[in-house]
Design a protein around this motif. Structure first.
Motif, PDB file in Angstrom:
ATOM      1  N   LEU A   1       0.825  -1.208   0.000  1.00 40.90           N
ATOM      2  CA  LEU A   1       0.000   0.000   0.000  1.00 40.90           C
ATOM      3  C   LEU A   1       0.860   1.260   0.000  1.00 40.90           C
ATOM      4  N   LYS A   2       1.928   1.248   0.783  1.00 42.39           N
ATOM      5  CA  LYS A   2       2.799   2.422   0.837  1.00 42.39           C
ATOM      6  C   LYS A   2       3.537   2.640  -0.470  1.00 42.39           C
ATOM      7  N   LYS A   3       3.986   1.570  -1.089  1.00 45.58           N
ATOM      8  CA  LYS A   3       4.752   1.700  -2.329  1.00 45.58           C
ATOM      9  C   LYS A   3       3.867   2.116  -3.503  1.00 45.58           C
ATOM     10  N   MET A   4       2.565   1.897  -3.388  1.00 44.31           N
ATOM     11  CA  MET A   4       1.661   2.314  -4.462  1.00 44.31           C
ATOM     12  C   MET A   4       1.504   3.829  -4.537  1.00 44.31           C
ATOM     13  N   ARG A   5       2.071   4.541  -3.591  1.00 45.78           N
ATOM     14  CA  ARG A   5       2.071   6.014  -3.533  1.00 45.78           C
ATOM     15  C   ARG A   5       0.721   6.580  -3.090  1.00 45.78           C
ATOM     16  N   TYR A   6      -0.294   6.484  -3.936  1.00 42.70           N
ATOM     17  CA  TYR A   6      -1.556   7.132  -3.613  1.00 42.70           C
ATOM     18  C   TYR A   6      -2.305   6.424  -2.478  1.00 42.70           C
ATOM     19  N   LEU A   7      -1.914   5.180  -2.146  1.00 43.99           N
ATOM     20  CA  LEU A   7      -2.532   4.449  -1.042  1.00 43.99           C
ATOM     21  C   LEU A   7      -1.659   4.447   0.208  1.00 43.99           C
ATOM     22  N   TYR A   8      -0.663   5.319   0.217  1.00 42.94           N
ATOM     23  CA  TYR A   8       0.248   5.398   1.370  1.00 42.94           C
ATOM     24  C   TYR A   8      -0.511   5.646   2.681  1.00 42.94           C
ATOM     25  N   PRO A   9      -1.493   6.557   2.727  1.00 36.18           N
ATOM     26  CA  PRO A   9      -2.234   6.769   3.989  1.00 36.18           C
ATOM     27  C   PRO A   9      -2.930   5.512   4.487  1.00 36.18           C
ATOM     28  N   VAL A  10      -3.429   4.672   3.566  1.00 36.14           N
ATOM     29  CA  VAL A  10      -4.093   3.430   3.970  1.00 36.14           C
ATOM     30  C   VAL A  10      -3.074   2.495   4.623  1.00 36.14           C
ATOM     31  N   GLY A  11      -1.864   2.458   4.070  1.00 36.39           N
ATOM     32  CA  GLY A  11      -0.810   1.647   4.662  1.00 36.39           C
ATOM     33  C   GLY A  11      -0.455   2.105   6.070  1.00 36.39           C
ATOM     34  N   LEU A  12      -0.447   3.428   6.266  1.00 36.39           N
ATOM     35  CA  LEU A  12      -0.168   3.962   7.601  1.00 36.39           C
ATOM     36  C   LEU A  12      -1.252   3.558   8.594  1.00 36.39           C
ATOM     37  N   VAL A  13      -2.499   3.643   8.180  1.00 37.45           N
ATOM     38  CA  VAL A  13      -3.613   3.268   9.059  1.00 37.45           C
ATOM     39  C   VAL A  13      -3.522   1.793   9.428  1.00 37.45           C
ATOM     40  N   LEU A  14      -3.191   0.949   8.451  1.00 37.99           N
ATOM     41  CA  LEU A  14      -3.095  -0.490   8.696  1.00 37.99           C
ATOM     42  C   LEU A  14      -1.970  -0.832   9.666  1.00 37.99           C
ATOM     43  N   SER A  15      -0.962   0.023   9.767  1.00 41.58           N
ATOM     44  CA  SER A  15       0.175  -0.240  10.659  1.00 41.58           C
ATOM     45  C   SER A  15      -0.045   0.280  12.077  1.00 41.58           C
ATOM     46  N   LEU A  16      -1.181   0.940  12.331  1.00 38.41           N
ATOM     47  CA  LEU A  16      -1.451   1.469  13.664  1.00 38.41           C
ATOM     48  C   LEU A  16      -1.704   0.344  14.658  1.00 38.41           C
ATOM     49  N   PRO A  17      -1.248   0.506  15.910  1.00 43.29           N
ATOM     50  CA  PRO A  17      -1.509  -0.512  16.944  1.00 43.29           C
ATOM     51  C   PRO A  17      -3.008  -0.770  17.075  1.00 43.29           C
ATOM     52  N   GLY A  18      -3.363  -1.977  17.298  1.00 42.41           N
ATOM     53  CA  GLY A  18      -4.784  -2.334  17.385  1.00 42.41           C
ATOM     54  C   GLY A  18      -5.295  -2.754  16.030  1.00 42.41           C
ATOM     55  N   ILE A  19      -5.238  -1.858  15.072  1.00 41.18           N
ATOM     56  CA  ILE A  19      -5.647  -2.205  13.703  1.00 41.18           C
ATOM     57  C   ILE A  19      -4.695  -3.241  13.133  1.00 41.18           C
ATOM     58  N   HIS A  20      -3.396  -3.061  13.409  1.00 38.98           N
ATOM     59  CA  HIS A  20      -2.386  -4.003  12.928  1.00 38.98           C
ATOM     60  C   HIS A  20      -2.607  -5.387  13.542  1.00 38.98           C
ATOM     61  N   THR A  21      -2.879  -5.446  14.828  1.00 37.56           N
ATOM     62  CA  THR A  21      -3.118  -6.725  15.508  1.00 37.56           C
ATOM     63  C   THR A  21      -4.365  -7.412  14.962  1.00 37.56           C
ATOM     64  N   LEU A  22      -5.443  -6.650  14.774  1.00 36.35           N
ATOM     65  CA  LEU A  22      -6.673  -7.194  14.220  1.00 36.35           C
ATOM     66  C   LEU A  22      -6.453  -7.712  12.812  1.00 36.35           C
ATOM     67  N   ALA A  23      -5.670  -6.985  12.019  1.00 37.61           N
ATOM     68  CA  ALA A  23      -5.385  -7.405  10.644  1.00 37.61           C
ATOM     69  C   ALA A  23      -4.595  -8.712  10.617  1.00 37.61           C
ATOM     70  N   ILE A  24      -3.652  -8.867  11.542  1.00 37.55           N
ATOM     71  CA  ILE A  24      -2.855 -10.109  11.597  1.00 37.55           C
ATOM     72  C   ILE A  24      -3.753 -11.293  11.916  1.00 37.55           C
ATOM     73  N   THR A  25      -4.654 -11.117  12.880  1.00 35.93           N
ATOM     74  CA  THR A  25      -5.576 -12.199  13.251  1.00 35.93           C
ATOM     75  C   THR A  25      -6.430 -12.616  12.055  1.00 35.93           C
ATOM     76  N   LYS A  26      -6.981 -11.634  11.355  1.00 39.55           N
ATOM     77  CA  LYS A  26      -7.816 -11.933  10.194  1.00 39.55           C
ATOM     78  C   LYS A  26      -6.996 -12.570   9.076  1.00 39.55           C
ATOM     79  N   TYR A  27      -5.787 -12.066   8.874  1.00 41.81           N
ATOM     80  CA  TYR A  27      -4.928 -12.596   7.811  1.00 41.81           C
ATOM     81  C   TYR A  27      -4.590 -14.057   8.061  1.00 41.81           C
ATOM     82  N   ARG A  28      -4.241 -14.395   9.306  1.00 37.36           N
ATOM     83  CA  ARG A  28      -3.860 -15.763   9.630  1.00 37.36           C
ATOM     84  C   ARG A  28      -5.035 -16.715   9.433  1.00 37.36           C
ATOM     85  N   ALA A  29      -6.249 -16.270   9.783  1.00 31.17           N
ATOM     86  CA  ALA A  29      -7.422 -17.119   9.616  1.00 31.17           C
ATOM     87  C   ALA A  29      -7.644 -17.468   8.151  1.00 31.17           C
ATOM     88  N   ILE A  30      -7.379 -16.487   7.263  1.00 36.21           N
ATOM     89  CA  ILE A  30      -7.564 -16.726   5.826  1.00 36.21           C
ATOM     90  C   ILE A  30      -6.400 -17.510   5.244  1.00 36.21           C
TER      91      ILE A  30
END
Length: 634
Positions: A366-395
């Protein structure tokens, strides 16, 4: 002429050009349509109610506008393209011709939005920047995106909409302009820009007070419109017409309060950009080399589809997706990761040999895509990052893997089956002569429709030829009018006699509305302000209703009362007024609309004094007027 058209059609059809401009044309058309739908939703009660908020005749209008908004959203993203453009075309025709929009709230740009919508039916607008293009790729997930060639389209797709929707429009408008004195004086753009009802919130006085500049602009517009039809396709002049046209319509958008008209015309210029420019722009914007390499499991259908989706939105080509099985061993930094582990996650390698996996890989993508850099920052925030890891592992831990054989390589593909493909590719390639002959006949029919409109209104009407009183010419005139109704309704071909002498001649007074609040203080309704400008958002259609129908050089009292009723009821509700306890005052001031240049005419009109000419009161949902019998004589 017939043979010339056929030869031209065959030459343009055989020329394959980038689909970039067509994709952008579809996208911008959808955006302009969507903003107009939002406008209609906001002014729903003013436009469609006989008495705003009091007598609601069409309660389902917001529902259908929301459906139309969804369709416009489909057009913007290029989803279910053929269905979307057909539905949009029907919505434009129905709303413009079967509601009060046509009679009282002409948007000034409905005709060419209808015309553009008609051409979109046959254009491959989903070949670039579209979800449909992605859907076709996802139907064969094991086919890598590198195997797809860059989409191309027939040159006809660019040429025909410009010819009909711009070329014919400009020429018709230029013929009308020759009958207007202020246009012959070079002041065609200056005069409306000095009238309070017509200007935007931007003060253009610095430019308006330069007589030489204004006349240069006025005569340039005349030359541009007369010659565009004949020379826009010339390779040496194409860029000239592009920049002049962009300047004209950008000026309309910024300086006048008919911004939808300016924006609607601007979208056509995506089709006028030289094809080599799109290639050059693409080279400048895309990365010279990828800044991130992502390794994926080529035997995982979910992984392959994910790669196709991510690559589709990587518009700057910053990410390179490679099969882990075939390519990971070629990178020393990746050799330390066992093959079995490498297939459990999505791994990535950046230019500094840093390795990422799982959710962190998505963050880097997301960060390397340039225009989606803010989305990458949001995904790396504490809490959101942990939730994303849990969902990712399940899939990731439950995904299926398959061994791809020849069967998956030839799996059923979602084919491009829109009208463009059927007509301009399948039929045209099979029977090129028959295709060119049929298209030539259609073009000649459109030319006849345009000539009928131009001759009828730009010549016969302007020259005051009494054709309706002649027993021989009267039936011809009626047939001509009938043809104009057909051409306007379905193709957007209509007289383009905008802001001419018959509009401004005698336009020497304007009206505004104030009210007395409960404290006895007189306030201006948020409609027309102290200067006489129509305030945003009362632009576009609402401007047309007030400045072109309610208040004209010769005011019709019945018509004026109707729109005073609508405006006071609508804005009374919007501003929270108790109509039964509010007295509205009708204000008038004198202005000038000269056909010759006058220094600082805009501010002279702004500063003219107001006088109160009458009052309006509401009682139990009924309105009463105290207005002079002959407003025009004041």
């Amino acid at each position: 002429m017939y043979k010339f058209i056929i030869t031209k059609i065959l030459a343009l059809h055989s020329k394959q050009v980038p689909a970039t401009g067509v994709g952008l044309f579809r996208l911008f058309y959808g955006l302009v349509a969507l903003q107009e739908i939002f406008f209609l939703l906001y002014f729903n009660h003013l436009i469609f109610d006989p008495t705003p908020y009091i007598d609601v005749e069409f309660p389902m209008i917001p529902f259908f506008l929301c459906l139309w908004g969804i369709i416009a959203g489909f057009i913007i993203v290029g989803y279910r393209y053929q269905f979307a453009v057909i539905s949009n075309y029907i919505f434009w025709i129905v709303f413009v011709n079967f509601t009060t929009m046509q009679r009282d709230f002409d948007g000034g740009f409905d005709s060419f939005m209808t015309g553009a919508g008609f051409f979109l039916l046959f254009m491959p607008g989903d070949r670039a920047f579209s979800i449909d293009n992605l859907r076709r790729k996802l139907s064969t997930p094991f086919t890598h995106y590198n195997t797809y060639s860059k989409p191309t389209v027939s040159g006809l797709v660019y040429y025909l909409p410009i010819l009909i929707c711009l070329g014919f429009l400009y020429f018709d408008s230029a013929v009308h302009k020759l009958f207007a004195e202020h246009w012959r004086n070079g002041l065609g753009s200056w005069l409306p820009s000095t009238q309070p009802y017509y200007v935007s919130a931007i003060d253009m006085s610095l430019l308006l007070n330069n007589e030489l500049l204004q006349k240069t602009i006025g005569y340039t517009i005349l030359v541009f419109q007369f010659t565009f039809l004949f020379f826009f396709s010339n390779r040496r002049l194409r860029s000239v017409y592009l920049f002049v046209g962009l300047g004209i319509h950008l000026g309309i958008t910024l300086s006048l309060n008919i911004y939808p008209f300016g924006m609607g015309m601007l979208i056509f210029y995506t089709l006028l950009v030289p094809f080599s420019w799109w290639r050059a722009i693409g080279k400048q914007l895309t990365a010279k080399q990828p800044s991130l390499i992502v390794f994926f499991d080529q035997q995982c259908p979910l992984c392959n589809r994910t790669v196709l989706i991510l690559n589709h939105f990587d518009i700057f080509n910053c990410i390179d997706f490679k099969s882990a099985q075939a390519n990971a061993a070629h990178y020393p930094a990746m050799t330390a990761i066992p093959a079995e582990t490498l297939l459990l996650d999505l791994y990535a390698l950046d230019n500094e040999n840093r390795i990422y996996s799982g959710v962190n890989t998505y963050i880097q993508i997301l960060k390397k895509m340039r225009y989606l850099y803010p989305v990458g920052l949001v995904l790396s925030l504490p809490g959101i990052h942990t939730l994303a890891i849990t969902k990712y592992r399940a899939i990731a831990d439950s995904r299926d893997r398959v061994t791809c054989t020849t069967d998956c390589l030839i799996s059923p593909k979602l084919h491009d089956n829109n009208w463009y493909h059927r007509i301009f590719e399948s039929f045209a390639n099979q029977k090129p002569k028959a295709f060119s002959r049929k298209l030539a006949k259609i073009l000649i029919a459109l030319i006849v429709l345009q000539l009928n409109s131009t001759i009828h209104y730009a010549l016969i009407y302007r020259l005051n030829l009494e054709v309706k009183n002649n027993p021989i010419s009267a039936p011809v005139a009626e047939a001509s009018n009938a043809l104009i109704m057909v051409s306007l309704t379905f193709f957007g071909i209509t007289p383009h006699a905008l802001y001419l002498h018959d509009h401004f001649a005698g336009y020497d007074h304007i009206l505004a509305i104030t009210y007395t609040d409960q404290n006895g203080i007189e306030r201006w309704l948020p409609f027309v302000n102290e200067e006489g400008r129509l305030l945003a958002p009362n632009w576009g259609r609402v401007h047309s209703m007030w400045a072109n129908i309610a208040v004209t050089p010769t005011i019709n009292k019945t018509r004026l009362q109707k729109f005073i009723m609508k405006v006071t009821a609508f804005w009374g509700q919007k501003t929270g007024l108790d109509l039964d306890k509010t007295v509205f005052h009708i204000k008038m001031k004198k202005i000038n609309a000269p056909t010759y240049w006058v220094h600082d005419q805009l501010h002279q009109n702004f500063s003219a004094p107001w006088t109160t000419i009458g009052t309006v009161k509401w009682t139990n949902h009924l309105i009463s007027f105290d207005l002079p019998d002959n407003i025009n004589s004041l």
